[in-house]
Design an enzyme around this catalytic site. Structure first.
Site, PDB file in Angstrom:
ATOM      1  N   VAL A  48       0.856  -1.045   0.009  1.00 41.27           N
ATOM      2  CA  VAL A  48       0.047  -0.003  -0.076  1.00 41.27           C
ATOM      3  C   VAL A  48       0.885   1.204  -0.013  1.00 41.27           C
ATOM      4  CG1 VAL A  48      -1.684   1.228   1.261  1.00 41.27           C
ATOM      5  CG2 VAL A  48      -1.911  -1.200   1.142  1.00 41.27           C
ATOM      6  N   GLU A  49       1.828   1.166   0.768  1.00 39.63           N
ATOM      7  CA  GLU A  49       2.814   2.460   0.769  1.00 39.63           C
ATOM      8  C   GLU A  49       3.693   2.908  -0.500  1.00 39.63           C
ATOM      9  OE1 GLU A  49       3.516   4.708   3.170  1.00 39.63           O
ATOM     10  OE2 GLU A  49       2.391   3.921   4.615  1.00 39.63           O
ATOM     11  N   SER A  50       4.116   1.779  -1.092  1.00 41.06           N
ATOM     12  CA  SER A  50       5.218   1.956  -1.965  1.00 41.06           C
ATOM     13  C   SER A  50       4.812   1.064  -3.365  1.00 41.06           C
ATOM     14  CB  SER A  50       6.599   1.597  -1.599  1.00 41.06           C
ATOM     15  OG  SER A  50       6.502   0.274  -1.617  1.00 41.06           O
ATOM     16  N   TYR A 152      -6.455   4.831   4.581  1.00 42.89           N
ATOM     17  CA  TYR A 152      -5.305   4.064   4.702  1.00 42.89           C
ATOM     18  C   TYR A 152      -5.204   2.894   5.203  1.00 42.89           C
ATOM     19  CZ  TYR A 152      -0.443   2.982   6.088  1.00 42.89           C
ATOM     20  OH  TYR A 152       0.834   2.235   5.962  1.00 42.89           O
TER      21      TYR A 152
END
Length: 172
Positions: A48-50, A152
């Site tokens: 999800v982050e990168s 998120y």
């Protein structure tokens, strides 16, 4: 009303590999996370982050785990003009695992741990104190956390659930 997703737990993937083409390096992220007492499936936070892009940069955050420079330094990573260990797959995964463990020890909830990872501990602690709850979903319902964080946490939990569902499917 949004239905809460289950807390991450078994079955966890035994091996999730991140391959860094530049150094021809395969890293068992799940093993590193588990060595710090963090469920292996928290690797999907990096998705999800990168999107598992080791060189990803966004608003000052960098690497697979999108650590901010100050957070990275507080976790023992070197971040300066010469070296930025947020982009080192092993060092950054070790740091992210350490950080996730610390956050979990504080909040005793994976959804709140993810919220603090995203919004920062002060924002989550303030919301917890104000609303007198350690239940992410209650804070979500009260809009006590930033909008980006409210979106998120479900994204990370959905990535985990999707991975579980895929793992449980029999190939044709």
């Amino acid at each position: 009303m949004t239905r809460p997703l289950p807390e991450p737990g078994p079955p966890a993937p035994r091996r999730v590999l991140i391959i860094d083409d530049e150094v021809d390096f395969a890293l068992s992220v799940g093993d590193i996370l588990e060595s710090h007492g963090v469920p292996a499936e928290m690797v999907y936070l990096a998705l999800v982050e990168s999107k598992f892009e080791g060189k990803a940069v966004s608003r000052g955050a960098g690497g697979y785990w999108q650590l901010m420079p100050g957070t990275a330094r507080s976790l023992g990573l070197r971040v300066d003009r010469g070296v930025d260990e947020r982009f080192d797959p092993v060092r950054s995964t070790e740091a992210a695992a350490q950080y996730l463990k610390t956050l979990y020890e504080r909040y005793q909830s994976w959804p709140l741990t993810l919220a603090a990872y995203n919004a920062g501990e002060p924002n989550v602690s303030r919301a917890v104190r104000k609303h007198k709850t350690l239940d992410f979903w209650k804070l979500y319902g009260k809009k006590a956390l930033p909008s980006t964080t409210r979106h998120y946490v479900p994204k990370v939990l959905a990535a985990i659930r999707t991975a579980r569902d895929i793992e449980s499917c029999d190939p044709p």
